[in-house]
Design a protein around this motif. Structure first.
Motif, PDB file in Angstrom:
ATOM      1  N   ARG A 150      29.593  36.068  41.254  1.00 53.36           N
ATOM      2  CA  ARG A 150      29.409  35.067  39.804  1.00 53.36           C
ATOM      3  C   ARG A 150      30.576  35.038  39.167  1.00 53.36           C
ATOM      4  O   ARG A 150      30.718  33.823  38.420  1.00 53.36           O
ATOM      5  N   ARG A 151      31.919  35.735  39.136  1.00 56.10           N
ATOM      6  CA  ARG A 151      32.918  35.316  38.530  1.00 56.10           C
ATOM      7  C   ARG A 151      33.662  34.116  39.034  1.00 56.10           C
ATOM      8  O   ARG A 151      34.054  33.189  38.248  1.00 56.10           O
ATOM      9  N   MET A 152      33.656  34.112  40.552  1.00 58.35           N
ATOM     10  CA  MET A 152      34.225  32.859  41.030  1.00 58.35           C
ATOM     11  C   MET A 152      33.325  31.773  40.955  1.00 58.35           C
ATOM     12  O   MET A 152      33.933  30.702  40.455  1.00 58.35           O
TER      13      MET A 152
ATOM     14  N   ASN B 145      18.108  41.196  38.019  1.00 60.54           N
ATOM     15  CA  ASN B 145      18.647  42.411  38.064  1.00 60.54           C
ATOM     16  C   ASN B 145      18.018  43.225  36.921  1.00 60.54           C
ATOM     17  O   ASN B 145      17.889  44.574  37.031  1.00 60.54           O
TER      18      ASN B 145
ATOM     19  N   THR C  96      32.708  43.200  55.843  1.00 59.25           N
ATOM     20  CA  THR C  96      34.108  43.601  55.625  1.00 59.25           C
ATOM     21  C   THR C  96      34.396  43.935  56.981  1.00 59.25           C
ATOM     22  O   THR C  96      33.655  43.689  58.109  1.00 59.25           O
TER      23      THR C  96
ATOM     24  N   THR D 225      27.339  46.290  46.985  1.00 56.71           N
ATOM     25  CA  THR D 225      26.670  44.787  46.826  1.00 56.71           C
ATOM     26  C   THR D 225      26.721  44.460  45.251  1.00 56.71           C
ATOM     27  O   THR D 225      26.992  43.273  45.279  1.00 56.71           O
ATOM     28  N   THR D 226      26.679  45.307  44.321  1.00 58.22           N
ATOM     29  CA  THR D 226      26.929  45.017  43.063  1.00 58.22           C
ATOM     30  C   THR D 226      28.281  44.455  42.997  1.00 58.22           C
ATOM     31  O   THR D 226      28.516  43.421  42.199  1.00 58.22           O
ATOM     32  N   ASP D 227      29.326  44.932  43.468  1.00 56.16           N
ATOM     33  CA  ASP D 227      30.634  44.435  43.472  1.00 56.16           C
ATOM     34  C   ASP D 227      30.524  43.034  44.101  1.00 56.16           C
ATOM     35  O   ASP D 227      31.460  42.077  43.324  1.00 56.16           O
TER      36      ASP D 227
ATOM     37  N   ASP E 207      22.540  38.698  49.637  1.00 51.25           N
ATOM     38  CA  ASP E 207      21.616  39.595  49.553  1.00 51.25           C
ATOM     39  C   ASP E 207      20.100  39.006  49.649  1.00 51.25           C
ATOM     40  O   ASP E 207      20.018  38.041  48.829  1.00 51.25           O
TER      41      ASP E 207
ATOM     42  N   LEU F 298      31.771  39.510  42.005  1.00 49.51           N
ATOM     43  CA  LEU F 298      32.865  38.897  42.198  1.00 49.51           C
ATOM     44  C   LEU F 298      32.391  37.460  42.488  1.00 49.51           C
ATOM     45  O   LEU F 298      32.992  36.697  41.954  1.00 49.51           O
TER      46      LEU F 298
ATOM     47  N   LEU G 157      37.042  35.998  54.137  1.00 50.84           N
ATOM     48  CA  LEU G 157      37.371  36.719  52.941  1.00 50.84           C
ATOM     49  C   LEU G 157      36.734  37.862  52.812  1.00 50.84           C
ATOM     50  O   LEU G 157      35.385  38.011  53.077  1.00 50.84           O
ATOM     51  N   SER G 158      37.283  39.101  52.717  1.00 52.62           N
ATOM     52  CA  SER G 158      36.819  40.209  52.834  1.00 52.62           C
ATOM     53  C   SER G 158      36.327  40.632  51.428  1.00 52.62           C
ATOM     54  O   SER G 158      36.869  40.478  50.297  1.00 52.62           O
ATOM     55  N   VAL G 159      35.112  41.223  51.401  1.00 52.48           N
ATOM     56  CA  VAL G 159      34.511  41.653  49.779  1.00 52.48           C
ATOM     57  C   VAL G 159      34.356  43.214  49.913  1.00 52.48           C
ATOM     58  O   VAL G 159      34.137  43.698  51.106  1.00 52.48           O
ATOM     59  N   PRO G 160      33.874  43.769  48.655  1.00 53.91           N
ATOM     60  CA  PRO G 160      33.999  44.996  48.653  1.00 53.91           C
ATOM     61  C   PRO G 160      32.724  45.482  49.495  1.00 53.91           C
ATOM     62  O   PRO G 160      31.691  44.727  49.773  1.00 53.91           O
ATOM     63  N   ALA G 161      32.523  46.934  49.667  1.00 52.96           N
ATOM     64  CA  ALA G 161      31.437  47.375  50.405  1.00 52.96           C
ATOM     65  C   ALA G 161      30.232  47.440  49.698  1.00 52.96           C
ATOM     66  O   ALA G 161      28.944  47.099  49.778  1.00 52.96           O
TER      67      ALA G 161
END
Ligand SMILES: Nc1ncnc2c1ncn2[C@@H]1O[C@H](COP(=O)(O)OP(=O)(O)OP(=O)(O)O)[C@@H](O)[C@H]1O
Ligand SMILES: Nc1ncnc2c1ncn2[C@@H]1O[C@H](COP(=O)(O)OP(=O)(O)OP(=O)(O)O)[C@@H](O)[C@H]1O
Ligand SMILES: [Mg+2]
Ligand SMILES: [Mg+2]
Lengths: 281, 307, 399, 380, 380
Positions: free
Chosen positions: C51-53, C360, C11, C43-45, C67, C49, C37-41
């Protein structure tokens, strides 16, 4: 103790309570403001007032072209306003039916509407994701208005139904005698009396939409289309671990302000619309 | 009232149609999907590969209940703890919020100078995004550089810094406290709106009767605001039973404070077990429904039903 | 006129700046376009994201950051980069390449690496006439001395040692270091067998639990990286376990400990050898990309030695080429790279590749077990035993 | 000991420019039954609410039992009130509504039940005890409101139009009940607002008639205070004369032909009328004379003309059963007058009739609208 | 064309066990002024609300202008209503309240203004046009409620106790205004609920008296329908006789000594009384006789005794100004009776007095409480 001193004492207590409550409510916000004026190691200093206050956190928010915070604010305003307008409209009409008309299945319907908001948000996320893509609303800020209905509608419908029920029956009857259509009764007679409820639920729905994170994060990928909570979560420091406290606080302060402004605007409406003088006993 | 009941109920359905259409649109598919997934072994990795497993996610060796890993009894297991934590959290926080919300609403219902300011001030906690406010509190409650410990130390109220969010004796109460701080405005606002519907002349009658303010509140105000209060409590209860963000940010999803939603999140997102997560969601849904019904029964029973 | 790729590589801030610069260069070179494409800070988020995509087979992104623990988790959604890498991967740290290779497919190219380090206050060590600790026992002793001394000197809330004790992935990293350095293995070995239930691992956890309340504040149970850094950087701690990023911040101009900090490898356990958790990021191409060839080319470009060198010099990103640790330009900018080369090259990976989709869950069970020990709810031995049972249940028929 | 004294009381509602109550001076003695009457909107309820402590007093002093109560809480004034809007507690049943005031006082349960049951009996509310207010008819609601006050037996009762929604029979019965209550607790003062003349006349020891409109500013709120018959027989002004009595007094402009302290002779539309009033204070030649409809006497057809006689044509006629009202057109230029005749008469619209206007029943008012003192021994 | 017909109308409130309105049959002719009277809670408002369409009809048919309206929306029935509880729109000013109905109908602005102003003038509301309901007195609210109906000029007017909070003068005036309105729009039917006898008597073309209590079940809701004087002079039952007239009719139990189609002789407490009624249908020896207070004649002191005379002791006495009410104790065992004397009399409590009870004014009721037909030519 005589009545006058008693009243005076009551007043004093009232003010003390008001001050205490305001202080507790506002303090973290003040703290956020103070933090937003800090940078670097100053952030880890517990003192309330920064050693060297600076607005750089605010400036940097608006200076990054890739993360147009201003644009995100606009998106949020648009989405939340849309959500409030649509959910108030839908629930006002529904509340009229549910609150003032006795019909079969009313209780069941209310229960069904309520149950919609009984699932955790993550649980409906994948289904909603598919739905959003199916409807072609993916990656569009306005597209969020629809999924947000899932948590605002049950709430607004229930609250407005309750308030609607409490209005005196005679008023509706008078309006019926005046030849009002149900829609007209709703618009010209009930709505003005429901202002406190409308404004309160509207504000709460607005805040809910304004602060929503998960849907906004999942359904929007385009930088231009994001809303502020996501925008805040996208703020990051120099590296992955470094939390940009100053910026986050500055952004939080900024996103809270529109809500305060809203409260101030609708202030009067929160307390008004009484039914005093309408009917006897 | 009014003319033909049939005509009225036709009107009712006309007025309800837009709402129902929108709700069906946004809710039907996602909710149906959740329930369907809960009966499969769906994994986020490949949802299309989901296979029907019946109630295995609910019951059995790898299910929510009767899980063989719960060697110390169900309530010591992950899911059992989550249920207990959530119920504890919800009951305490909703009770406190209701009482405080009432008190603040009654205060704001008075005429006094600066009411505008106080009204706006009171709403601020609710207005700050949960994630942010949880972080602010996390920061303020930090054991080393948090301002709360600092002040308590400065005023000699404590002599060792307290690890508010880490110490498991405090963690749950800290979460409750922050939640109370944050969501009391929600109650306040709804109750305040309800207070506006109370007819003035009844208060006058009570004043002449010399009814003690507490009694006025109990016998006159409360019955008036009860329907609205009930709705407010129900929605708070719903939210509290689904609590996630706050606990996640303040104490992380540690086993001591994990909530049912946290468990869902963990299974569904972190671990990718959409099936199990959906089953947990469905159970959560049933528990919430049960709590809501129990609450409604209870509050109806304690007072005349004025419906 | 080329294609348009979308990359998600971090980001705002430094990550983004560097990424933008490098992708811009590539775009200019190849005539393609790159969108970010900016992603949240969090890591989990980010993972959620993605995985849903992926579940939606979304082609919205062509290059993703990955990661070090993810390749196993999202293995089914990434293309094999072997055909595009032309063997270049052999020049990277082998541990990382191995980590990124699942079922013989190279799913991601190493981009930069990270490893747990010990930060300490060299001024205080000097003051109390101590040398940098080589073992955990030494660290404990040194921390005890300094903490007692400093508290007596008036800093009532001075702490000996801070680390990441919150129930999250960070604790897994820390605990893997304790266990591995104590000779307790890596939870699950490379064959997929559960190895955690051993006395050495139990002892390592017990050792850490002993610190809490003694040389470490009880609050550490809810500390993430920034909390630890906050304490350390305000001069309130003698030792800190953290990632390299803390270095430049601790040496920042407004830092009260500027010039008083030093870094070393983490201590070793009794009879073990030091271990540092492997961190870092990779780049990969999702299967659903419409332009896999161009995307792979971009990945290769970004992970090339030249680009990594640039980033190492300008942004202190640890390169994944061993050769760069001997590069004098790089060393000039980051003096400790040289001395810590061993740490980076021998960093201990978490058992993410072998446990795949279930990583996880494994990590969660592990950090929770560790957290329980730190809280004092369980002894190390009980905890690893319970953990073993839990892991077996997670494993079911296999990872 | 519950004398109530109003001293220069003034009330200006927030936002209003002129006072609603102006310069009200009044004393209600201990145990007295005082009735406030006056045109709609004249401030009766306002005055009553000031006694209750529900309305701020803008200026002046109000004292109860010798204590200034301007700043005293309503509850401490020892009053019970029946509201014009009923103000029933909507969530309580009829029984609970009535018992609530007593419960608050901490009376014991048996006593409460006894008193509530007794009041319910009197007010015919017994079968309705478990209903909610919204399930009651207008009159039933009103009775509950009355019952609520009655059970408390306070030292001052305040009633705001308590009977206005009751039917005649119940009205008489409740009226008598209130009178009895007053007799029984004879230290309790009562202030009673009504617009019903019969109620005012039958219940009041003292009637207070309030001005309305600009008279409030000019002459103060209180128009006249006195016993019912004093107001009926010796109204101090035309306002009072016209207000008291139903149908209202006929007032006609007249020219004075002779005036002395023993009588007044006037010309009305060509006829000479005598009035038994002390006209010694009269200035000018113009007066208004007043005669109540019930005092006009119908003369048999073909009676001779003469003094104190007028004739006219029946314009409209109403049969009330026990009486007949005639609306009679007099000579042009004069307003038509109302005549009330006992019993039913076989008269018809359009007929010419002749009346006697007895001198002893004639009122006279100066151009300032103040009454000339009537002669003779009038009941009061 | 707005005849209103009630056919076997019944109303059972949800939750109630007995019908509130039972077997009501009634026709209100086009342009007729019909007044509903009856004891408080007898169902007047309910009946009115059924016409308005605000209350479901449990069974029976209601038709307006020949059309069955049971299921017709209120707005389509062409009626306007004044509510007993006013039901003003609290957020609208007086002016807006009155104009609202017209606005809804889409009348043009100038016309609305004209009609509202005119109604406001009549109802003396002009200075209050910008006030909100909560700033009005009780009477003023009531006038606004009336104004709201008047401006609409519908074909059926429904008034529920429209004048109960007004003072006498305004009451008469508004009453006349309503009568005029009725004359003016003479195709409009009016249904008017009141508990005021004078109103009922003066306004009604037709009075409908409703039963209450168990009589509703036994005999249906409607007690008697007829012109005011019919109800006054020829009440069909004791219920009607006692309800109409104020103070209410004295009813005494009596033993029949002789009964024929030309008269009835009875014994009351030792005295013989004659009654001009057709007693041919009488069964049994027991009757009740009724005599209205205003028909009892006071005999001069020392009058001789004889038929149709009773004597008693004055128990209590009320002076109304134009009349005096005596409450007289008769022989033991008999209820005391009320006597209304015109004018003011110098009587005092405790005095023994003698009365004449004129045979032509005596009503008689069988043990079934039904009246015996009165003889003679009575006004109606
Ligand atoms: N909603 C209701 N539920 C049950 N009973 C009701 C309801 N409304 C009215 N009633 C009862 O029905 C009866 C008739 O009521 P209604 O209002 O028609 O009387 P009314 O003749 O208008 O009396 P009043 O002169 O006192 O206004 C009353 O006894 C009343 O208690
Ligand atoms: N809250 C208010 N604000 C402004 N004016 C008011 C308010 N309340 C009453 N008034 C006005 O004060 C005057 C007196 O009102 P009040 O209610 O005392 O009259 P009233 O004599 O009781 O009349 P009624 O017989 O019609 O009940 C009225 O003209 C009314 O419009
Ligand atoms: Mg009044
Ligand atoms: Mg009624």
């Amino acid at each position: 103790m005589n009545y006058a001193t008693q009243q005076k004492l009551g007043r004093i207590l009232l003010y003390v309570a008001a001050i205490v409550i305001s202080a507790i409510s506002v303090f973290p916000f003040i703290y956020a403001i103070s933090t937003s004026l800090k940078t670097g190691s100053d952030l880890f200093n517990p003192a309330l007032w920064p050693k060297a206050p600076t607005f750089s956190n605010y400036l940097s928010l608006f200076q990054t072209a890739e993360q147009p915070f201003g644009r995100h604010l606009l998106n949020s305003i648009m989405v939340s306003t849309g959500v409030v307008a649509l959910s108030l409209f839908l629930s006002l009409t529904a509340a009229y039916a549910l609150g003032r008309i006795q019909f079969k299945g009313r209780g069941l319907l209310l229960a069904a509407i309520l149950s919609v908001s009984m699932f955790p948000q993550v649980a409906v996320l994948s289904g909603m994701f598919e739905l959003i893509r199916f409807l072609g609303l993916y990656n569009k800020a306005v597209g969020l208005i629809l999924p947000y209905m899932i948590f605002t509608l049950p709430f607004t419908v229930w609250v407005l139904t309750t308030f609607m029920k409490q209005l005196p029956k005679e008023l509706e009857e008078a309006a019926i005698m005046d030849g009002c259509s149900p829609w007209r009764i709703l618009k010209d007679v009930f709505m003005p009396l429901l202002w406190p409820a409308l404004v309160s639920t509207g504000l709460l729905a607005f805040i809910a939409a304004w602060n929503e994170f998960l849907f906004a994060l999942t359904f929007i990928l385009d930088n231009q289309e994001r809303t502020v909570p996501v925008s805040i979560s996208l703020l990051s420091g120099a590296s992955k671990y470094d939390i940009p406290w100053g910026n986050i606080m500055a952004a939080s302060v900024i996103v809270t302000i529109p809500l305060i402004v809203l409260v101030l605007i609708f202030q009067k409406k929160i307390v008004s619309g009484l039914t005093a003088g309408a009917v006897k006993g | 009232m009014s003319t033909s009941t049939a005509a009225r109920s036709r009107q009712a359905w006309i007025f309800l149609t837009p709402l129902l259409v929108v709700l069906a649109l946004v809710a039907a598919w996602p909710l149906a999907r959740t329930i369907w997934f809960s009966l499969t072994d769906a994994n986020i990795n490949d949802l299309s590969a989901a296979k029907w497993v019946g109630f295995e996610n609910y019951w059995g060796d790898y299910g929510l209940f009767g899980n063989s890993a719960d060697t110390n009894g169900f309530w010591a297991g992950e899911w059992g703890t989550a249920i207990l934590n959530t119920l504890k959290f919800a009951s305490v926080s909703v009770t406190l919020e209701t009482l405080l919300g009432l008190a603040v609403a009654l205060l704001l219902n008075q005429e006094f100078k600066g009411r505008t300011f106080v009204r706006a001030a009171v709403l601020i906690p609710w207005a700050i995004p949960t994630i942010v406010s949880a972080k602010i509190w996390g920061w303020m409650l930090h054991d080393q550089f948090g301002i709360v410990n600092q002040w308590l130390l400065d005023f000699h109220l404590i002599h060792d810094r307290i690890a508010w969010t880490a110490n498991m004796d405090y963690a749950m109460w800290t979460v409750v406290m922050v939640d109370v701080w944050k969501t009391t405005p929600f109650m306040t606002l709804l109750i305040l709106a309800a207070l506006q519907t109370c007819p003035k002349d009844c208060y006058e009658a009570a004043r002449v009767d010399g009814v003690h303010p507490f009694r006025v509140f109990w016998n006159i105000t409360l019955p008036f605001i009860k329907p609205a209060l009930m709705v407010a409590v129900i929605f708070r209860l719903l939210d509290a039973l689904r609590v996630f963000d706050l606990i996640y940010v303040l104490t992380s999803n540690s086993d001591s404070t994990i909530s049912m939603s946290g468990y869902v999140q963990r299974q569904m997102v972190d671990n990718g077990y959409v099936g199990l997560g959906s089953a947990a969601s469905t159970v959560l849904f049933l528990i919430i429904g049960g709590c809501t019904i129990a609450y409604m029964r209870l509050s109806r029973a304690t007072g005349r039903n004025n419906d | 006129a080329g294609v348009t790729l979308t990359i998600s590589c971090g980001t705002v801030g430094q990550d983004y700046e560097w990424c933008k610069r490098a992708t811009g260069d590539w775009a200019k070179k190849t005539g393609n376009q790159v969108k970010h494409l900016s992603v949240p800070a969090s890591t989990t988020d980010i993972l959620g994201l993605y995985r849903r995509m992926f579940a939606a087979k979304s082609s919205d992104v062509d290059v993703v950051v990955v990661d070090v623990v993810w390749p196993g988790i999202i293995k089914d959604h990434l293309i094999d980069l072997k055909p595009y890498s032309k063997g270049i991967e052999s020049q990277h740290f082998p541990a990382i390449v191995k980590n990124n290779t699942v079922d013989g497919k190279l799913l991601a190219m190493p981009w930069f690496t990270d490893a747990g380090l010990l930060f300490y206050r060299k001024d205080l060590l000097d003051k109390y006439k101590l040398s940098p600790p080589k073992t955990w026992a030494e660290l404990e002793a040194a921390a005890t001395t300094i903490q007692a001394g400093e508290r007596k000197a008036g800093v009532s809330d001075f702490q000996g040692f801070v680390f990441q004790g919150k129930a999250y992935e960070g604790l897994t990293c820390d605990a893997v270091e304790w266990v591995a350095s104590n000779g307790g293995g890596t939870i699950v070995d490379s064959k997929g067998d559960i190895t955690i239930n051993n006395p050495k691992a139990a002892a390592a956890l017990d050792m850490a639990a002993k610190w809490v309340g003694k040389i470490t504040p009880p609050g550490v149970l809810n500390y993430a990286e920034e909390d630890a850094r906050g304490v350390f950087q305000t001069g309130k701690a003698a030792f800190m376990r953290n990632w390299p990023y803390a270095w430049s911040l601790a040496q920042g101009n407004d830092s009260v400990i500027k010039g008083k900090v030093a870094v070393s490898a983490l201590p070793a356990g009794e009879g073990g050898k030091a271990a540092a958790a492997l961190g870092g990021w990779q780049l990969a191409v999702p299967k659903y990309s419409k332009h896999p060839a161009e995307a792979a080319d971009l990945v290769m470009y970004l992970t090339s030695e030249a680009v990594q060198k640039d980033r190492a010099i300008g942004g202190s990103y640890n390169p994944t080429y061993p050769s760069l640790y001997k590069d004098k330009d790089v060393l000039a900018a980051n003096p400790f790279f040289g001395s810590l080369y061993d740490v980076f090259i021998n960093a201990t990976p978490r058992p993410s590749t072998v446990t795949g989709l279930k990583y996880n869950e494994v990590s969660q069970a592990f950090w929770q077990a560790t957290h329980n020990v730190l809280e004092g709810k369980q002894s190390g031995a009980d905890s690893v035993k319970a953990l073993e049972a839990r892991l077996k249940q997670i494993k079911r028929q296999g990872w | 000991m519950s004398q109530i004294v109003f001293k220069n009381i003034q009330k200006i509602y927030p936002g209003a420019t002129t006072p609603t109550i102006n310069n009200a001076n009044l004393t209600i003695e201990d145990g007295e039954f005082c009735v406030f009457v006056g045109p709609s909107g004249c401030g009766k309820s306002t005055l009553l609410r000031m006694v209750a402590g529900l309305e701020d007093i803008s200026s002046g002093d109000l004292s109860i039992s010798g204590v200034r109560v301007n700043d005293m809480a309503p509850a401490q004034r020892g009053v019970a009130m029946v509201f014009q809007s009923y103000a029933l507690y909507p969530h309580m049943t009829v029984g609970e509504n009535m018992a609530f005031g007593l419960k608050v006082l901490g009376s014991d349960a048996a006593d409460i039940k006894r008193r509530v049951d007794q009041a319910a009996e009197v007010l015919q509310l017994t079968p309705l005890m478990d209903r909610l207010p919204k399930e009651l008819s207008g009159g039933q609601r009103q009775r509950v409101a009355i019952g609520r006050a009655i059970v408390k037996e306070p030292k001052v009762f305040l009633f705001d139009e308590p009977l206005s929604n009751l039917d005649a029979a119940l009205r008489v019965q409740t009226r008598i009940e209130i009178a009895k209550l007053h007799k029984r607790i004879n230290t309790a003062s009562m202030i009673y607002v009504t617009h019903d003349q019969v109620e005012a006349m039958t219940l009041a020891d003292k009637i207070v008639l309030l001005h309305t409109g600009k008279l409030v500013q000019e002459r103060g709120s209180v128009a006249q205070v006195g016993s019912p018959l004093t107001l009926y027989n010796r109204p101090q002004s035309r306002f009072v004369a016209e207000f008291i009595g139903s149908p209202k007094m006929n007032v006609l402009p007249a020219k004075v032909s002779s005036a002395s302290s023993t009588g007044l002779a006037i010309q009305v539309g060509g006829n000479t009328l005598n009035a038994a009033v002390d006209a010694s204070g009269l200035k000018g030649q113009d007066v208004f004379i007043g005669i109540r409809p019930e005092h006009v006497v119908l003369l048999p057809e073909g009676s001779s003309t003469g003094d104190n006689r007028v004739s006219g044509r029946i314009e409209y006629l109403e049969k009330l059963g026990d009486a007949t009202l005639l609306y009679v057109e007099l000579a042009t230029g004069l307003p038509s007058i109302t005549v009330r005749l006992e019993g039913t008469h076989s008269l018809s619209i359009g007929r010419e009739v002749q009346f006697l206007i007895p001198a002893e029943h004639v009122h006279a008012f100066g151009t300032d609208d103040m009454a000339l003192p009537r002669l003779g021994d009038l009941p009061s």
